[in-house]
Design an enzyme around this catalytic site. Structure first.
Site, PDB file in Angstrom:
ATOM      1  N   GLY A   1       0.819  19.542  79.133  1.00 46.77           N
ATOM      2  CA  GLY A   1       2.245  19.263  79.207  1.00 46.77           C
ATOM      3  C   GLY A   1       2.512  17.847  79.695  1.00 46.77           C
ATOM      4  O   GLY A   1       1.745  16.913  79.434  1.00 46.77           O
ATOM      5  N   SER A   2       3.585  17.689  80.469  1.00 47.73           N
ATOM      6  CA  SER A   2       4.089  16.348  80.789  1.00 47.73           C
ATOM      7  C   SER A   2       3.186  15.513  81.697  1.00 47.73           C
ATOM      8  O   SER A   2       3.379  14.301  81.801  1.00 47.73           O
ATOM      9  CB  SER A   2       5.477  16.460  81.415  1.00 47.73           C
ATOM     10  N   THR A   3       2.220  16.124  82.385  1.00 46.45           N
ATOM     11  CA  THR A   3       1.280  15.301  83.159  1.00 46.45           C
ATOM     12  C   THR A   3       0.494  14.376  82.231  1.00 46.45           C
ATOM     13  O   THR A   3       0.025  13.315  82.659  1.00 46.45           O
ATOM     14  CB  THR A   3       0.305  16.173  83.970  1.00 46.45           C
TER      15      THR A   3
END
Length: 616
Positions: free
Chosen positions: A334-336
């Site tokens: 995801g956004s990491t």
């Protein structure tokens, strides 16, 4: 007649020559055996009358970075019988059944077995072994042995691993560093007569064991406790399936803590914990309900009994219990992963901090409408604001600007497509599209951390390498090997690849990620008095229809000169599942304990220095 006598004389002569030749051969053979091979056959004869029992070597201890013992040994006994020496078989059987708590059938089978020496039971307590010796029954042998002992039981269970009945490493660091920890077994040699009875006058010969060396690891007992406590708390509060935490020095790859809850008891590793004996069952459909509460279908729990499981079922559950999610399980980050996309875009020069973007809540790529987590949109924003807002359309645009070929080159350059080579067995590889299969839609989803999978270990290692100045590190636990006197036997070194990104890119990345925590989606990861950088993430597991999520937060501190980097991953939390809401506070709690523990001083805040002015 004369011819007959001559023939008989020839026969006798031939016979005499044969006999003489045979005698010469036998004499020569006997001389060869007695003079030239006497030592060899002497040893053979001795072996026939020697009985050997092994003496276990004490396994080396595993110590944390401060000398705290994480794995040690307890003295135990191995009980055996020598059939030929037993004088009262029934007395031996009755005694062993009573003292060892074994079934009579099992003990009788082993006692009556005709063999040079038969092991009855190992890992017997020293107290019980002494009691058995006090009976003074002929044919019963009690040898001192060692059993692995873990003083903190569940602490770092999936990192340390454990040993088997023969004290050989099976999992984790125990098996990875077997070469240094194992030591060399000794032997007890006794002489016996032709019937197998030991000759007391001959005494015994001993070859003393060589104990294993001690392994010093980078794990820190206190930091591990801080992380495990925080993980257990959020797991209980969110009724999650599991929680993983990694804390590492981003400059050299030394892992200070690795938590995988639920953990298991290292002193009893073959007993399934409660989490693996509880199974959810689908409910029966409820018909003609009168209230909304009754209409809710809830899964029921069924508790398994370990003794009722088949061998295959039990082994499968044990494998799940022992599994280290940090290195063996892949997931969509995801956004990491936007940290990686940002680094690649900055390196390639396709974005600057003041570039302007517009987010209406989605971005159309080919025939797909890919939405932002904020469906109403972020509106006009700079790139700096885009990463602070974790805006998907901004990162989709970066991915499209980079293109599949360049993006894949950066994956290779950053080390994402190879294993980290962490010193634990069972590391999984990144699951990534081949370049030829990356279309515009795949490129868009990869840019914000979906449609591929990596391990938590790979994610934190790559992030650490991008924010430490651009040096790809090798994550590791092993620091050095010492003998029992503390002398260094071996110091481990690990590969580093310099310049995977420019130092300027790394500095910009640290600046942006500090803004994420101080002003953006990661504010719940902020720690008072410290500058913290980080990135939140919320990803959905496959199949999407199950609506299960993984919440995570990656943080580091101090932001301007990182001394520690951490990753929290929460699997299938119930209720609110956003990473910025539930994962960031876990890292905040951990950092609040760990940063002062590491001796990092708080910095003076604007509020403290501006005489009453409110910090913005």
């Amino acid at each position: 007649m004369k011819r007959l006598k001559t023939f008989q004389k020839k026969k006798i002569l031939v016979l005499v020559l044969i006999v003489i030749g045979g005698l010469i051969f036998l004499t020569g053979r006997l001389t060869w055996l007695m003079i030239f091979k006497s030592e060899f056959y002497g040893e053979k004869a001795e072996d026939l009358h020697e009985r050997e029992r092994s003496i276990k070597a004490a396994r080396g201890e595993i110590l944390d970075r401060n000398g705290v013992v994480l794995a040690s040994n307890q003295s135990v006994c191995t009980v055996s019988v020598i059939h030929s020496q037993i004088e009262d078989e029934e007395a031996v059987i009755d005694m062993l059944v009573k003292e060892l708590g074994m079934s009579e059938e099992t003990v009788r089978e082993r006692v009556e077995k005709i063999s040079s020496i038969e092991r009855i039971k190992s890992n017997v307590s020293k107290e019980t072994g002494d009691k058995i010796l006090d009976y003074n029954l002929a044919g019963v042998k009690v040898d001192v042995d060692y059993k692995r002992y873990y003083p903190y039981e569940e602490l770092a269970s999936k990192v340390l691993g454990f040993t088997g009945g023969d004290n050989q490493g099976i999992l984790g660091l125990e098996v990875k560093y077997e070469e240094w920890l194992a030591g060399t077994e000794g032997r007890i040699l006794t002489m016996t007569d032709a019937s197998g009875v030991e000759i007391e006058e001959a005494g015994e010969r001993r070859q003393e064991p060589v104990n294993g060396d001690n392994l010093v690891v980078s794990l820190d007992y206190n930091i591990q406790c801080y992380a495990q406590q925080a993980a257990e708390t959020v797991m209980e509060e969110k009724q999650a399936d599991a929680v993983s935490v990694i804390l590492m020095n981003p400059r050299n790859g030394e892992i200070m803590a690795m938590v995988n809850v639920p953990e298991y008891n290292l002193n009893d590793p073959f007993t399934l914990t409660e989490e693996f004996l509880v199974q959810e069952e689908e409910p029966d459909t409820v018909e003609n309900t009168d209230t909304a509460e009754e209409e809710d279908e809830e899964k029921t729990e069924h508790v398994l009994i370990q003794d009722d499981l088949t061998e295959e079922q039990e082994q499968e559950l044990l494998n799940q219990m022992w599994r280290n999610r940090c290195i063996s399980d892949t997931y969509e980050p995801g956004s990491t992963f936007k940290i990686v996309t940002t680094a690649a875009a900055l390196e390639e020069g396709v974005v600057s901090l003041d570039d302007n973007f517009y987010c209406p809540g989605y971005k159309i790529v080919e025939d797909r409408r890919i939405r932002c987590h904020k469906t109403t949109g972020h509106g006009a924003e700079t790139f700096t604001e885009g990463i602070m807002n974790s805006c998907n359309p901004v990162f989709i645009e970066l991915g499209l600007r980079l293109g599949a070929h360049s993006f894949c080159q950066y994956f290779e350059q950053f080390g994402l497509l190879s294993k980290t080579n962490v010193d634990l067995p069972g590391e999984a590889s990144t699951i990534m599209h081949e370049e030829k299969n990356i279309g515009q839609v795949e490129l868009a989803t990869i840019s914000f951390g979906q449609s591929f999978q990596i391990t938590p270990m790979q994610l934190i290692t790559t992030a650490a390498s991008l924010i430490n100045g651009g040096n790809r590190i090798t994550p590791h636990f092993g620091v050095r090997v010492e003998d029992s006197d503390g002398n260094v036997v071996e110091t481990f070194s690990y590969e580093q690849t310099e310049g995977i990104v420019d130092s300027g890119t790394s500095e910009t990345l640290r600046y942006l990620l500090e803004k994420v925590v101080s002003e953006g989606t990661g504010q719940k990861g902020a720690v008072e008095g410290y500058s913290v950088g980080g990135k939140t993430a919320t990803s959905q597991t496959l199949p999407r229809s199950e609506k299960k999520y993984i919440s995570s937060f990656l943080g580091f501190a101090p932001a301007e000169d990182p001394q520690i980097i951490g990753l929290v991953v929460i699997y299938n939390p119930q209720g609110i599942y956003y990473g910025g809401t539930i994962a960031a506070p876990v890292m905040q709690e951990i950092f609040s304990d760990v940063l002062p523990y590491l001796g990092l001083e708080k910095t003076e805040t604007t509020e403290e220095s501006a005489e009453g002015e409110v910090q913005q």
